[in-house]
Design a protein around this motif. Structure first.
Motif, PDB file in Angstrom:
ATOM      1  N   GLU A   2       0.832  -1.181   0.000  1.00 55.48           N
ATOM      2  CA  GLU A   2       0.000   0.000   0.000  1.00 55.48           C
ATOM      3  C   GLU A   2       0.877   1.246   0.000  1.00 55.48           C
ATOM      4  OE1 GLU A   2      -3.194   0.111   2.869  1.00 55.48           O
ATOM      5  OE2 GLU A   2      -3.020  -2.047   3.174  1.00 55.48           O
ATOM      6  N   SER A   3       0.286   2.338  -0.515  1.00 52.88           N
ATOM      7  CA  SER A   3       1.013   3.602  -0.529  1.00 52.88           C
ATOM      8  C   SER A   3       1.288   4.058   0.905  1.00 52.88           C
ATOM      9  CB  SER A   3       0.192   4.660  -1.271  1.00 52.88           C
ATOM     10  OG  SER A   3       0.838   5.897  -1.237  1.00 52.88           O
ATOM     11  N   VAL A   4       2.542   4.444   1.160  1.00 52.29           N
ATOM     12  CA  VAL A   4       2.965   4.839   2.503  1.00 52.29           C
ATOM     13  C   VAL A   4       3.752   6.131   2.401  1.00 52.29           C
ATOM     14  CG1 VAL A   4       4.424   4.241   4.471  1.00 52.29           C
ATOM     15  CG2 VAL A   4       3.031   2.480   3.375  1.00 52.29           C
ATOM     16  N   ARG A  11      10.063   8.345  11.018  1.00 53.23           N
ATOM     17  CA  ARG A  11      11.510   8.340  10.785  1.00 53.23           C
ATOM     18  C   ARG A  11      12.285   8.170  12.088  1.00 53.23           C
ATOM     19  NH1 ARG A  11      13.171  11.343   5.667  1.00 53.23           N
ATOM     20  NH2 ARG A  11      11.276  11.441   4.437  1.00 53.23           N
ATOM     21  N   ARG A  12      11.781   8.754  13.146  1.00 51.83           N
ATOM     22  CA  ARG A  12      12.450   8.594  14.444  1.00 51.83           C
ATOM     23  C   ARG A  12      12.325   7.155  14.935  1.00 51.83           C
ATOM     24  NH1 ARG A  12      13.098  13.449  17.315  1.00 51.83           N
ATOM     25  NH2 ARG A  12      11.971  12.851  19.182  1.00 51.83           N
ATOM     26  N   LEU A  13      11.166   6.554  14.722  1.00 47.49           N
ATOM     27  CA  LEU A  13      10.965   5.150  15.072  1.00 47.49           C
ATOM     28  C   LEU A  13      11.911   4.260  14.285  1.00 47.49           C
ATOM     29  CD1 LEU A  13       9.434   2.648  16.158  1.00 47.49           C
ATOM     30  CD2 LEU A  13       7.718   3.050  14.371  1.00 47.49           C
ATOM     31  N   ILE A  14      12.028   4.486  12.982  1.00 49.42           N
ATOM     32  CA  ILE A  14      12.902   3.666  12.137  1.00 49.42           C
ATOM     33  C   ILE A  14      14.357   3.817  12.552  1.00 49.42           C
ATOM     34  CG2 ILE A  14      13.739   3.388   9.764  1.00 49.42           C
ATOM     35  CD1 ILE A  14      10.837   4.280   8.928  1.00 49.42           C
ATOM     36  N   HIS A  15      14.779   5.039  12.848  1.00 53.10           N
ATOM     37  CA  HIS A  15      16.152   5.258  13.324  1.00 53.10           C
ATOM     38  C   HIS A  15      16.391   4.479  14.609  1.00 53.10           C
ATOM     39  CE1 HIS A  15      19.559   8.415  14.077  1.00 53.10           C
ATOM     40  NE2 HIS A  15      19.937   7.185  14.336  1.00 53.10           N
ATOM     41  N   LEU A  46       3.092   0.266   9.667  1.00 54.84           N
ATOM     42  CA  LEU A  46       4.103   0.150   8.625  1.00 54.84           C
ATOM     43  C   LEU A  46       4.382  -1.311   8.296  1.00 54.84           C
ATOM     44  CD1 LEU A  46       6.603   2.920   9.808  1.00 54.84           C
ATOM     45  CD2 LEU A  46       5.112   3.011   7.796  1.00 54.84           C
ATOM     46  N   ARG A  47       4.421  -2.153   9.307  1.00 61.05           N
ATOM     47  CA  ARG A  47       4.711  -3.574   9.069  1.00 61.05           C
ATOM     48  C   ARG A  47       3.564  -4.258   8.344  1.00 61.05           C
ATOM     49  NH1 ARG A  47       4.876  -8.823  11.162  1.00 61.05           N
ATOM     50  NH2 ARG A  47       6.936  -9.785  10.935  1.00 61.05           N
ATOM     51  N   SER A  48       2.331  -3.944   8.701  1.00 68.25           N
ATOM     52  CA  SER A  48       1.190  -4.587   8.050  1.00 68.25           C
ATOM     53  C   SER A  48       1.085  -4.200   6.583  1.00 68.25           C
ATOM     54  CB  SER A  48      -0.108  -4.235   8.787  1.00 68.25           C
ATOM     55  OG  SER A  48      -0.413  -2.854   8.645  1.00 68.25           O
ATOM     56  N   ARG A  49       1.603  -3.034   6.227  1.00 68.01           N
ATOM     57  CA  ARG A  49       1.588  -2.591   4.835  1.00 68.01           C
ATOM     58  C   ARG A  49       2.845  -3.025   4.082  1.00 68.01           C
ATOM     59  NH1 ARG A  49      -0.927   3.591   5.195  1.00 68.01           N
ATOM     60  NH2 ARG A  49      -2.871   2.985   6.235  1.00 68.01           N
ATOM     61  N   LEU A  50       3.651  -3.876   4.702  1.00 64.66           N
ATOM     62  CA  LEU A  50       4.876  -4.410   4.096  1.00 64.66           C
ATOM     63  C   LEU A  50       5.882  -3.309   3.757  1.00 64.66           C
ATOM     64  CD1 LEU A  50       3.398  -7.121   1.697  1.00 64.66           C
ATOM     65  CD2 LEU A  50       4.081  -7.353   4.102  1.00 64.66           C
ATOM     66  N   ALA A  51       5.789  -2.183   4.492  1.00 64.56           N
ATOM     67  CA  ALA A  51       6.732  -1.090   4.277  1.00 64.56           C
ATOM     68  C   ALA A  51       7.942  -1.198   5.184  1.00 64.56           C
ATOM     69  CB  ALA A  51       6.042   0.255   4.505  1.00 64.56           C
ATOM     70  N   LEU A  52       7.826  -1.921   6.284  1.00 67.97           N
ATOM     71  CA  LEU A  52       8.880  -1.987   7.296  1.00 67.97           C
ATOM     72  C   LEU A  52       8.930  -3.381   7.891  1.00 67.97           C
ATOM     73  CD1 LEU A  52      10.888  -0.659   9.395  1.00 67.97           C
ATOM     74  CD2 LEU A  52       8.852  -0.153  10.763  1.00 67.97           C
ATOM     75  N   ARG A  53      10.145  -3.869   8.083  1.00 66.70           N
ATOM     76  CA  ARG A  53      10.321  -5.141   8.778  1.00 66.70           C
ATOM     77  C   ARG A  53      11.679  -5.151   9.448  1.00 66.70           C
ATOM     78  NH1 ARG A  53      10.583 -11.297   6.597  1.00 66.70           N
ATOM     79  NH2 ARG A  53      11.899 -10.320   5.003  1.00 66.70           N
ATOM     80  N   VAL A  54      11.745  -5.711  10.648  1.00 71.42           N
ATOM     81  CA  VAL A  54      13.013  -5.940  11.343  1.00 71.42           C
ATOM     82  C   VAL A  54      13.351  -7.412  11.196  1.00 71.42           C
ATOM     83  CG1 VAL A  54      14.223  -5.882  13.554  1.00 71.42           C
ATOM     84  CG2 VAL A  54      12.575  -4.089  12.995  1.00 71.42           C
ATOM     85  N   VAL A  55      14.556  -7.703  10.722  1.00 72.50           N
ATOM     86  CA  VAL A  55      14.967  -9.096  10.550  1.00 72.50           C
ATOM     87  C   VAL A  55      16.279  -9.334  11.292  1.00 72.50           C
ATOM     88  CG1 VAL A  55      13.810  -9.387   8.334  1.00 72.50           C
ATOM     89  CG2 VAL A  55      16.147  -8.554   8.368  1.00 72.50           C
ATOM     90  N   GLU A 238      14.435  -3.468   7.230  1.00 75.25           N
ATOM     91  CA  GLU A 238      14.113  -3.500   5.806  1.00 75.25           C
ATOM     92  C   GLU A 238      13.074  -2.423   5.509  1.00 75.25           C
ATOM     93  OE1 GLU A 238      14.754  -8.184   4.564  1.00 75.25           O
ATOM     94  OE2 GLU A 238      12.740  -7.334   4.603  1.00 75.25           O
ATOM     95  N   ILE A 239      13.446  -1.479   4.650  1.00 78.88           N
ATOM     96  CA  ILE A 239      12.508  -0.453   4.233  1.00 78.88           C
ATOM     97  C   ILE A 239      13.003   0.124   2.919  1.00 78.88           C
ATOM     98  CG2 ILE A 239      13.650   1.430   5.513  1.00 78.88           C
ATOM     99  CD1 ILE A 239      10.721   2.420   6.133  1.00 78.88           C
TER     100      ILE A 239
END
Length: 349
Positions: A2-4, A11-15, A46-55, A238-239
Motif C-alpha cells: 500500500e502507498s505509505v 523516521r524517528r521510530l525507524i532510526h 508500517l509492518r502490516s503494509r509491508l513497508a517496514l520489517r526488522v529481521v 528493511e525499508i
C-alpha cells in the motif's frame, strides 16, 4: 504494498529500530517523546503494509559460511522468473533485476568450497534455463553499511540515541577491530531454529521464539544476548529507500589497486549515499550499493565524491529496476504471492 508516506515520528521510530531492532516500544517512546501506544501503532501500521520489517541476520563470517555477490545475465524473458525462483531460496538476499532487462544481481550464502558430492550451486545456476552467464565475487569484508544506511539514521539527536543505547564494551583491539580473528562458534540445533525465527521477524516475542526452539523464554533471552555479543547475530531494518526520498538505487563495481583499498574503504564508510560496500574477489575489488535522490544525484556522487578518491582506476555502474527480495526471507504475504508466479526450475538447495 500500500502507498505509505513517512512523517517525522515514523523516521524517528525507524532510526531507533536500526540502532537496536529489539528495543521495547516503551524505551523508544520515552526517547522520542511520544506515547508508547502511538509508537507501537506506527510500527504495526508500517509492518502490516509491508513497508517496514526488522529481521535478524547471522554473520556468515562468524558461522563458517561465505557470502557471494552474483551477477546473472539472462534472456530477457527469463529475468523476472529467475528472480522469483531465487527469492524462494533461504540462502539468497538482495535480489534485484537491473534496468535493461537482461541481468539481475543477488547475494547468496554458501558453505566453503569442498568435495561433498553435490554439484556446486553456481554450476546449477549456470545450467538453469535462460541463464547466459554467471559472474561471482566472494565478499572478503564488508566496509560500509553494516550498521544501517546513514540516509535513514539522521532523525534522532545524540541525546536521544544515548537514551536508547547502553554503553558497549570496547573491542579487544580498538586500533583496528576488523583485523581481529573471527572465531566460528558452535551453533546448536536450537540456535539454528532461533536464527531462522528471527530472520522472519526480528521482533518476535519470547513466547513465539521459545515455541520455535523448544527452549524456555529465559534461555531464549540469554541466548539472543550471547549471539549478539559474539557478533553472530545482528538486526537489520528493511525499508524502501524511496520512502526517504531516494528512489534511485545503483550498484557500482570499483577497480582499486591493493595499495589504495584501505583509504577507499574508509572513505566509503563516511559517504551518505552508501547503503553497503564490501571488498570482494573478482574483476573489481570493491562492490558498492548507493541510494540517490535522482540520476543527477548519482552523476554528482560519481563525478565529485568518487572521483576525488585516489586509487579508483575504473567504475562500472548499473541501476536496479526494483527489489524482488531484501535482506531477510520473503514475508508470508509476498511468499504466497510469489507462489503463484510463473513456475520454473531453480537451482536445487
Amino acid at each position: 504494498m500500500e502507498s505509505v508516506t513517512l512523517d517525522a515520528l515514523d523516521r524517528r521510530l525507524i532510526h531507533a529500530l536500526q540502532l537496536d531492532g529489539r528495543l521495547p516500544f516503551s524505551r523508544i517512546a520515552a526517547a522520542v517523546g511520544a506515547p508508547e501506544r502511538t509508537v507501537a501503532r506506527r510500527y504495526h501500521r508500517l509492518r502490516s503494509r509491508l513497508a517496514l520489517r526488522v529481521v535478524g541476520l547471522a554473520d556468515g563470517r562468524r558461522t563458517g559460511m561465505l557470502d557471494w555477490i552474483v551477477r546473472v545475465r539472462c534472456a530477457p524473458e527469463a529475468v523476472e522468473t529467475l528472480a522469483v525462483l531465487l527469492a524462494r531460496r533461504d540462502d539468497t538476499s538482495w535480489i534485484a533485476p537491473l534496468v535493461g532487462g537482461t541481468e539481475l544481481t543477488c547475494m547468496i550464502r554458501t558453505p566453503p568450497p569442498g568435495d561433498d558430492g553435490r554439484r556446486p550451486f553456481f554450476e546449477q545456476l549456470a545450467r538453469t534455463a535462460g541463464v547466459r552467464e554467471v559472474g561471482t565475487a566472494c565478499v572478503l569484508r564488508p566496509v560500509a553499511g553494516v550498521g544501517g544506511w546513514a540516509g535513514r539514521m539522521d532523525a534522532l539527536g545524540e541525546a536521544e540515541q544515548r537514551l536508547l543505547l547502553p554503553p558497549r564494551p570496547a573491542p579487544a583491539n580498538p586500533a583496528d577491530p576488523a583485523d581481529q580473528t573471527e572465531a566460528v562458534p558452535v551453533l546448536s540445533p536450537a540456535d539454528s531454529a532461533l536464527l531462522r525465527a528471527l530472520s522472519q521477524d526480528g521482533r518476535a516475542d519470547l513466547g513465539r521464539l521459545a515455541a520455535a526452539t523448544g527452549c524456555s523464554e529465559s534461555t531464549v533471552r540469554r541466548r539472543i544476548g550471547q549471539l549478539r555479543d559474539s557478533g553472530v547475530l545482528a538486526f537489520e531494518v528493511e525499508i524502501d529507500p524511496a520512502l526517504f526520498g531516494y528512489p534511485i538505487e545503483a550498484l557500482l563495481w570499483l577497480d582499486v589497486p591493493p595499495a589504495g583499498l584501505r583509504a577507499v574503504a574508509e572513505a566509503l564508510a563516511g559517504h551518505q549515499q552508501v547503503a553497503f560496500a564490501a571488498l570482494t574477489t573478482g574483476p573489481s575489488s570493491v562492490f558498492v550499493m548507493v541510494e540517490c535522490r535522482s540520476v543527477s544525484g548519482l552523476h554528482a556522487y560519481v563525478t565529485d565524491e568518487l572521483a576525488a578518491l585516489r586509487g579508483i582506476t575504473r567504475i562500472e555502474s548499473a541501476v536496479t529496476q526494483h527489489r524482488t527480495k531484501r535482506a531477510g526471507p520473503l514475508p508470508a504475504p509476498l511468499a504466497e504471492k510469489r507462489a503463484g508466479a510463473p513456475s520454473g526450475r531453480a537451482p536445487a538447495q
